[in-house]
Design a protein around this motif. Structure first.
Motif, PDB file in Angstrom:
ATOM      1  N   GLY A  77      39.180  34.449  48.225  1.00 59.55           N
ATOM      2  CA  GLY A  77      39.639  35.404  47.221  1.00 59.55           C
ATOM      3  C   GLY A  77      39.715  36.831  47.724  1.00 59.55           C
ATOM      4  O   GLY A  77      40.475  37.640  47.175  1.00 59.55           O
ATOM      5  N   LEU A  78      38.952  37.172  48.759  1.00 64.48           N
ATOM      6  CA  LEU A  78      39.019  38.520  49.324  1.00 64.48           C
ATOM      7  C   LEU A  78      40.270  38.680  50.186  1.00 64.48           C
ATOM      8  O   LEU A  78      40.914  39.734  50.188  1.00 64.48           O
ATOM      9  N   HIS A  79      40.617  37.632  50.917  1.00 63.65           N
ATOM     10  CA  HIS A  79      41.836  37.678  51.725  1.00 63.65           C
ATOM     11  C   HIS A  79      43.070  37.795  50.836  1.00 63.65           C
ATOM     12  O   HIS A  79      43.938  38.652  51.071  1.00 63.65           O
ATOM     13  N   THR A  80      43.158  36.947  49.834  1.00 59.49           N
ATOM     14  CA  THR A  80      44.340  36.979  48.972  1.00 59.49           C
ATOM     15  C   THR A  80      44.420  38.291  48.203  1.00 59.49           C
ATOM     16  O   THR A  80      45.514  38.803  47.950  1.00 59.49           O
ATOM     17  N   GLN A 142      27.547  36.606  45.620  1.00 62.51           N
ATOM     18  CA  GLN A 142      27.924  35.218  45.890  1.00 62.51           C
ATOM     19  C   GLN A 142      29.069  34.762  45.000  1.00 62.51           C
ATOM     20  O   GLN A 142      29.720  33.750  45.286  1.00 62.51           O
ATOM     21  N   ASP A 143      29.316  35.501  43.924  1.00 62.28           N
ATOM     22  CA  ASP A 143      30.450  35.225  43.038  1.00 62.28           C
ATOM     23  C   ASP A 143      31.648  35.993  43.598  1.00 62.28           C
ATOM     24  O   ASP A 143      31.830  37.177  43.321  1.00 62.28           O
ATOM     25  N   ILE A 144      32.454  35.327  44.404  1.00 65.19           N
ATOM     26  CA  ILE A 144      33.555  35.991  45.097  1.00 65.19           C
ATOM     27  C   ILE A 144      34.605  36.492  44.110  1.00 65.19           C
ATOM     28  O   ILE A 144      35.202  37.559  44.324  1.00 65.19           O
ATOM     29  N   ASP A 145      34.832  35.765  43.030  1.00 70.51           N
ATOM     30  CA  ASP A 145      35.805  36.229  42.041  1.00 70.51           C
ATOM     31  C   ASP A 145      35.356  37.556  41.422  1.00 70.51           C
ATOM     32  O   ASP A 145      36.169  38.474  41.249  1.00 70.51           O
ATOM     33  N   ALA A 146      34.058  37.655  41.109  1.00 75.28           N
ATOM     34  CA  ALA A 146      33.531  38.907  40.541  1.00 75.28           C
ATOM     35  C   ALA A 146      33.601  40.027  41.561  1.00 75.28           C
ATOM     36  O   ALA A 146      33.937  41.173  41.224  1.00 75.28           O
ATOM     37  N   LEU A 147      33.297  39.719  42.824  1.00 73.87           N
ATOM     38  CA  LEU A 147      33.368  40.714  43.887  1.00 73.87           C
ATOM     39  C   LEU A 147      34.808  41.196  44.064  1.00 73.87           C
ATOM     40  O   LEU A 147      35.055  42.404  44.191  1.00 73.87           O
ATOM     41  N   ALA A 148      35.743  40.284  44.070  1.00 72.88           N
ATOM     42  CA  ALA A 148      37.154  40.654  44.214  1.00 72.88           C
ATOM     43  C   ALA A 148      37.593  41.550  43.065  1.00 72.88           C
ATOM     44  O   ALA A 148      38.359  42.509  43.278  1.00 72.88           O
TER      45      ALA A 148
END
Length: 204
Positions: A77-80, A142-148
């Motif tokens: 999710g960080l790449h996209t 650890q929640d990549i969606d929240a981080l993004a």
């Protein structure tokens, strides 16, 4: 973009990263933009120093869907997000180095400010050591969606250039192509090492 040379260059960059110990124990992930809809992202759980072309999978930029059904990296999710935020971004490199990890732990603010280093000119658009380069710093999650989402919200109001740090985690950087992303990675790593040593010496 001619995809085959870029993918070959990305594989070479991954091996270069691996020899420097910048993505230890299968850590890190790397990608290139395929076109407006897809990127090619490294598979999860692979030694980045030994990746081949077959270790990259197609991922949908808009929704993180993997047409092949293979398991992508945890930080997909960080790449996209980067490819959505920056239409000219052609490659993304995420590493776990000692310098970026330690500096991200001791830096207290929302950015790491770099100034006075000649090597700032390794970054696109930088022409003088007198300029100030701000690298955003985000708390790890650890929640990549929240981080993004947090990174996306930051980018709405503050410039997000070259890369960002995740506290206690590492660096994610990008460029127009693999060559520029690799230059940004090497330049930022040098600058982080200098800044880390400067802060440690001043603290004595």
């Amino acid at each position: 973009m001619t995809l085959t040379p870029q993918l070959d260059q990305l594989v070479t960059a991954c091996h270069w990263i691996g020899t420097r110990g910048w993505a230890p124990a299968t850590g890190g992930n790397m990608s290139i933009r395929q076109d407006a809809e897809y990127c090619l992202l490294s598979a999860s759980g692979k030694d980045k120093g030994a990746l081949t072309r077959d270790d990259f999978m197609q991922v949908e930029i808009a929704g993180n869907r993997v047409p092949s059904g293979r398991k992508p990296s945890a930080e997909t999710g960080l790449h996209t997000l980067i490819y959505r935020l920056f239409p000219d971004a052609g490659a993304v490199l995420h590493t776990h180095t000692v310098n970026s990890t330690v500096l991200s732990r001791i830096a207290k603010g929302a950015t790491v400010e770099l100034q006075g280093y000649e090597m700032q000119k390794t970054l696109a658009g930088q022409t003088s050591h007198l300029d100030q380069v701000s690298i955003a710093l985000f708390d790890n999650d650890q929640d990549i969606d929240a981080l993004a989402r947090r990174i996306d919200q930051y980018a709405e109001h503050q410039p997000l250039s070259y890369g960002f740090l995740l506290r206690g985690h590492g660096l994610t950087c990008w460029g127009r192509d693999v060559s520029e992303a690799r230059r940004h990675l090497e330049g930022l790593e040098f600058l982080f090492q200098c800044e880390l040593q400067r802060r440690l010496l001043e603290a004595k």
